[in-house]
Design a protein around this motif. Structure first.
Motif: not given
Length: 248
Positions: A115-116, A171-183
């Protein structure tokens, strides 16, 4: 392994938000709606993990009104294998969203839920954490780098003191930050292919989700307009002006 990506539709970040004249909410009629930018990053990361052979399927899911299918087709055009549309005409709060996503998790059994870190419409930053708690699985929030191997995820995240690295069991939940990648940019052939990809619709009521909406918004108001600046000749005049405004 499956990866489930929560993919929320929000008012586009370039749109200047206007409050309704009666203060009952924000104007959305005729306003451009787009994927939440943080969710686009989450989807991009899921696609990259699939391309590395970590995952075999990427599923995008949204909880939104019936007219949100074009939004999900955007996710399919980006590269997701299939989409799930939980049809709900009312805006819901993070706890209800987390409970609805949990129902999808129980059905799909993903190895990772991405998730974001937050949605730009409410900036709540709660759904991912609530989902992990309800699911009883580890969470890694604000991910700036994600590596997956041997049934575990190593997540680097930015904190006030620097970089923190978490090692969580899947299994796990991961939330993403801006620096992770560029869509990635969506190409026309991918848009055409998306029309034939599976898109399942589920009525929100059919999930049997207990509402967690306990907050009630009574009034919306725009921020006050900024007053014009005043030029002063020297520091004593500045101090006098601040005293007159009660700032000193």
């Amino acid at each position: 392994m499956k990866i489930l990506v929560a993919y929320k539709r929000v008012v586009d970040y370039n749109v200047r938000i206007q409050v309704k004249p009666d203060g009952s909410g924000v104007v959305t009629d005729g306003v451009k709606l787009s994927p939440n930018p943080f969710d686009d990053i989450a989807l991009e990361e899921a696609l990259r993990l699939r391309e590395k052979g970590v995952a075999t399927e990427v599923i995008v899911a949204t909880i939104a009104p019936a007219d949100a299918q074009a939004h999900l087709r955007n996710g399919l055009a980006m590269g997701a294998n299939r989409a799930i549309h939980v049809v709900c005409d009312q805006a819901i709060q993070p706890l209800t969203a987390a409970r609805a996503l949990l129902k999808l998790v129980e059905r799909e059994a993903p190895g990772i839920v991405l998730l974001g870190k937050q949605a730009i419409d409410d900036d709540a930053n709660q759904t991912g954490q609530m989902l992990a708690t309800l699911w009883g699985r580890p969470q890694a929030t604000f991910a700036g780098k994600v590596d997956v191997a041997d049934g575990r995820a190593t997540v680097a995240r930015e904190v006030d003191a620097g970089m923190e690295v978490l090692d969580v069991e899947l299994p796990a939940v991961i939330t993403t930050d801006l620096r992770l990648n560029e869509p990635r940019f969506i190409k026309l052939p991918d848009i055409m292919k998306a029309k034939s990809k599976p898109l399942e619709s589920i009525a929100f009521a059919d999930l049997g989700v207990e509402s967690g909406d306990t907050l009630k918004t009574t009034h919306f108001a725009p921020p006050p307009k900024r007053s014009r600046g005043v030029m002063v000749k020297d520091v004593p005049e500045l101090v006098a002006a601040m005293k007159a405004k009660g700032l000193l």
